[in-house]
Write an enzyme that holds these catalytic residues in place. Structure first.
Site, PDB file in Angstrom:
ATOM      1  CG  ASP A  81      -1.937   0.879   1.248  1.00 42.73           C
ATOM      2  OD1 ASP A  81      -2.484   1.004  -0.029  1.00 42.73           O
ATOM      3  OD2 ASP A  81      -2.563   1.193   2.452  1.00 42.73           O
ATOM      4  CG  HIS A  82      -0.621   4.934   0.384  1.00 39.66           C
ATOM      5  ND1 HIS A  82      -1.063   5.978  -0.542  1.00 39.66           N
ATOM      6  CD2 HIS A  82      -1.815   4.341   1.198  1.00 39.66           C
ATOM      7  CE1 HIS A  82      -2.423   6.250  -0.317  1.00 39.66           C
ATOM      8  NE2 HIS A  82      -2.834   5.337   0.620  1.00 39.66           N
ATOM      9  CG  HIS A 206      -6.697   4.863  -0.563  1.00 46.50           C
ATOM     10  ND1 HIS A 206      -5.498   4.425   0.043  1.00 46.50           N
ATOM     11  CD2 HIS A 206      -6.873   4.572  -1.720  1.00 46.50           C
ATOM     12  CE1 HIS A 206      -4.957   3.994  -1.073  1.00 46.50           C
ATOM     13  NE2 HIS A 206      -5.685   3.760  -1.949  1.00 46.50           N
ATOM     14  CG  ASN A 228      -7.408   0.890   0.626  1.00 49.57           C
ATOM     15  OD1 ASN A 228      -8.005  -0.059  -0.238  1.00 49.57           O
ATOM     16  ND2 ASN A 228      -6.385   1.514   0.056  1.00 49.57           N
TER      17      ASN A 228
HETATM   18  P1  13P Z   1      -8.197   4.188   7.138  1.00 46.19           P
HETATM   19  O1  13P Z   1      -6.875   4.027   7.999  1.00 46.19           O
HETATM   20  O2  13P Z   1      -8.704   5.536   7.263  1.00 46.19           O
HETATM   21  O3  13P Z   1      -9.157   3.293   7.180  1.00 46.19           O
HETATM   22  O4  13P Z   1      -7.511   4.094   5.571  1.00 46.19           O
HETATM   23  C1  13P Z   1      -6.957   2.977   5.399  1.00 46.19           C
HETATM   24  C2  13P Z   1      -6.458   3.359   3.656  1.00 46.19           C
HETATM   25  O5  13P Z   1      -6.969   3.849   3.152  1.00 46.19           O
HETATM   26  C3  13P Z   1      -5.005   2.806   3.429  1.00 46.19           C
HETATM   27  O6  13P Z   1      -4.571   3.000   2.276  1.00 46.19           O
END
Ligand code: 13P
Length: 283
Positions: A81-82, A206, A228
């Site tokens: 992720d990211h 997200h 997410n």
């Molecule tokens: P939250 O932690 O706000 O649920 O978001 C998770 C997310 O988007 C991870 O990429």
């Protein structure tokens, strides 16, 4: 069916549900997600942010994800992720991840396209799918620290990024934030509709924690194929562990962690249902 090839999100997009992604930080949280997916007969992504990926290590997490995928017959997809780093994405591909996200949303559009292309080219050669980001996700935590005003995705930028990169899915800024919301989130469904009408690429929401469930469902109806969640799981972890530790008598860690795992599993099961992802696994 080769699930690595994004059939999961295309299926979700066509059928009007979303495949959820859950961020995890350790094996107890991971196991809670796996058990919830099995219980709900759902396909889910287990996701690690860069800090977790770099601290625990991609080879170890890649092996864990590959085993879960194999044991469940394809129900658990391992996602980075990211990642701000093209190199980290490539390493994740080499370590057997099924899906990676290159987040160059803080760069210029041309740089975003360039970095996304580099990851797509490498990942697709290995049968791995790629998520990119355009516009910005608000928030202050490790997944993203953006606080500005110009977070909203521009439709023409999304079109250009999708056409130039052939990326498999696209996270778009429509007002959600990572972490808990201080006020009711202001989600721009109209902009989501415009992007969804302009491109076929499955879209990703997200910052799922704290978005009212009706709004999550409205986002899914309007084109979000992946949602997410992270903070809600981590907060459940911490709150349950604190309670377990107030009066502890023993030093067997599993004795504390089994209730923590169960509490997270319940949360994950209900979020799978919010996404309409239950009973979608055909394996
Ligand atoms: P939250 O932690 O706000 O649920 O978001 C998770 C997310 O988007 C991870 O990429």
């Amino acid at each position: 069916m080769n699930r690595y090839k994004n059939h999961v999100l295309e299926h979700a997009d066509r059928q009007g549900y979303a495949t959820p992604a859950f961020n995890y930080s350790d094996i107890w949280e991971y196991e809670a997600i796996v058990q919830a997916a099995i219980e709900e007969r759902a396909v889910v992504y287990t996701a690690t942010n860069m800090r977790v990926a770099e601290t625990i290590g991609l080879p170890y997490l890649g092996a864990l994800g590959a085993k879960a995928y194999e044991q469940t017959g394809g129900q658990i997809l391992n996602h980075l992720d990211h990642s701000r780093s093209v190199e980290l994405c490539k390493q994740a591909v080499d370590c057997g991840y099924h899906s990676v996200m290159i987040d160059a949303s803080m760069c210029s559009l041309e740089e975003n396209i360039e970095k996304t292309c580099e990851v797509v080219e490498y990942a697709h050669k290995h049968g791995v799918v790629v998520e990119a980001e355009i516009g910005r996700i608000l928030g202050r935590n490790v997944e993203g620290t953006y606080q500005g005003e110009d977070y909203l995705v521009q439709v023409e930028d999304a079109v250009r990024l999708a056409q130039k990169t052939h990326v498999d899915s696209l996270a778009i800024g429509i007002g959600t934030a990572h972490g808990f919301y201080k006020e009711k989130p202001n989600i721009n469904i109209e902009r989501l509709q415009q992007v969804n009408a302009a491109i076929d690429t499955p879209l990703v929401l997200h910052g799922g924690t704290g978005v009212p469930f009706d709004t999550v469902r409205a986002c899914i109806q309007n084109g979000m194929a992946k949602v997410n969640f992270g903070t809600q799981l981590h907060a459940t972890y911490i709150d349950t562990l604190k309670k377990e530790l107030t009066d502890y008598q023993e030093t067997d860690i599993a004795a504390f962690m089994i209730p923590v795992r169960s509490a997270i599993q319940s949360v994950v099961q209900s979020l799978i249902q919010v996404c309409g992802a239950e009973n979608r696994f055909d394996g």
